[in-house]
Design a protein around this motif. Sequence first.
Motif, PDB file in Angstrom:
ATOM      1  N   LEU A  87       7.088  12.622  -0.956  1.00 21.18           N
ATOM      2  CA  LEU A  87       6.386  11.901  -2.008  1.00 21.18           C
ATOM      3  C   LEU A  87       4.917  11.750  -1.635  1.00 21.18           C
ATOM      4  O   LEU A  87       4.594  11.343  -0.513  1.00 21.18           O
ATOM      5  N   VAL A  88       4.056  12.075  -2.578  1.00 20.58           N
ATOM      6  CA  VAL A  88       2.612  11.991  -2.358  1.00 20.58           C
ATOM      7  C   VAL A  88       2.051  11.015  -3.380  1.00 20.58           C
ATOM      8  O   VAL A  88       2.189  11.222  -4.585  1.00 20.58           O
ATOM      9  N   THR A  89       1.422   9.947  -2.886  1.00 23.28           N
ATOM     10  CA  THR A  89       1.005   8.889  -3.800  1.00 23.28           C
ATOM     11  C   THR A  89      -0.487   8.596  -3.736  1.00 23.28           C
ATOM     12  O   THR A  89      -1.048   8.445  -2.648  1.00 23.28           O
ATOM     13  N   GLY A  94      -4.545  -1.190  -5.608  1.00 23.02           N
ATOM     14  CA  GLY A  94      -3.806  -1.726  -4.469  1.00 23.02           C
ATOM     15  C   GLY A  94      -2.316  -1.482  -4.516  1.00 23.02           C
ATOM     16  O   GLY A  94      -1.579  -2.078  -3.730  1.00 23.02           O
ATOM     17  N   GLY A  95      -1.849  -0.614  -5.407  1.00 19.90           N
ATOM     18  CA  GLY A  95      -0.417  -0.351  -5.501  1.00 19.90           C
ATOM     19  C   GLY A  95      -0.140   1.105  -5.812  1.00 19.90           C
ATOM     20  O   GLY A  95      -1.044   1.934  -5.861  1.00 19.90           O
ATOM     21  N   SER A 139       3.836  -0.293  -0.475  1.00 16.38           N
ATOM     22  CA  SER A 139       4.635  -0.651  -1.635  1.00 16.38           C
ATOM     23  C   SER A 139       5.757   0.362  -1.871  1.00 16.38           C
ATOM     24  O   SER A 139       6.903  -0.011  -2.176  1.00 16.38           O
ATOM     25  N   LEU A 140       5.447   1.635  -1.718  1.00 18.76           N
ATOM     26  CA  LEU A 140       6.455   2.666  -1.907  1.00 18.76           C
ATOM     27  C   LEU A 140       7.539   2.565  -0.833  1.00 18.76           C
ATOM     28  O   LEU A 140       8.740   2.701  -1.129  1.00 18.76           O
ATOM     29  N   ARG A 141       7.138   2.301   0.399  1.00 22.97           N
ATOM     30  CA  ARG A 141       8.122   2.124   1.477  1.00 22.97           C
ATOM     31  C   ARG A 141       9.054   0.954   1.169  1.00 22.97           C
ATOM     32  O   ARG A 141      10.266   1.033   1.412  1.00 22.97           O
ATOM     33  N   GLU A 142       8.490  -0.134   0.645  1.00 24.35           N
ATOM     34  CA  GLU A 142       9.322  -1.292   0.312  1.00 24.35           C
ATOM     35  C   GLU A 142      10.322  -0.962  -0.785  1.00 24.35           C
ATOM     36  O   GLU A 142      11.493  -1.347  -0.711  1.00 24.35           O
ATOM     37  N   SER A 143       9.869  -0.247  -1.809  1.00 23.78           N
ATOM     38  CA  SER A 143      10.772   0.149  -2.890  1.00 23.78           C
ATOM     39  C   SER A 143      11.888   1.048  -2.378  1.00 23.78           C
ATOM     40  O   SER A 143      13.060   0.889  -2.744  1.00 23.78           O
TER      41      SER A 143
END
Length: 196
Positions: A87-89, A94-95, A139-143
């Motif tokens: 995944l590339v974000t 801030g999100g 945020s992505l890691r938390e999801s």
Amino acid sequence: MAKDAAPPPTANETPISVLAMAGSLRRRSFNQALLRAALERAPAGVEIREFDPSRLPFYDGDVEAAGDPDVVAELKAAVHAADLVLLVTPEYNGGLPAVLKNAVDWASRPPRPHAWDGRPVAIMGATPGRLGTALAQRSLRESLAGVNAHVMPQPRILLAGAGGLFDEDLRLADAATLDRLEGFMVAAVAWARRLA
């Protein structure tokens, strides 16, 4: 690390299937360009499939209750089939971008076990700003932790000042970053093999 430094898979190593998604819709996206550069530097024995998350409808329980749209079923099957999801974000305010969170949400839905459960994931991102997508990646890691995906802890690719790293054709032109990216891809494949 030279581009040809990664050894080919040994006889007892099966190919690794990678599902790759970028969370940016912009035509001249640094994150789309970073994804292309990463896939070009994948080690031998990697089979790559890209999925465009912009094709997904926004998650809606009423839509789901009527039956998954074909593109949602395609996403779920692709995540289930992948040995590794890359995944590339980008980072927006801030999100993480809605299009990427939407893909995470759809693929987390039944049937059980859902597609993310136990899936190895590697994350990276690029931004013209100074934080290198650190907040979006957090945020992505938390999801992903919430849906029991296994995100590679290290190494990390958080490219800050992306405008100075890519050329006018959006080719990654910084030699040190290219070396880091190759090392990241080798580590990501090793992460997938470790969790297979």
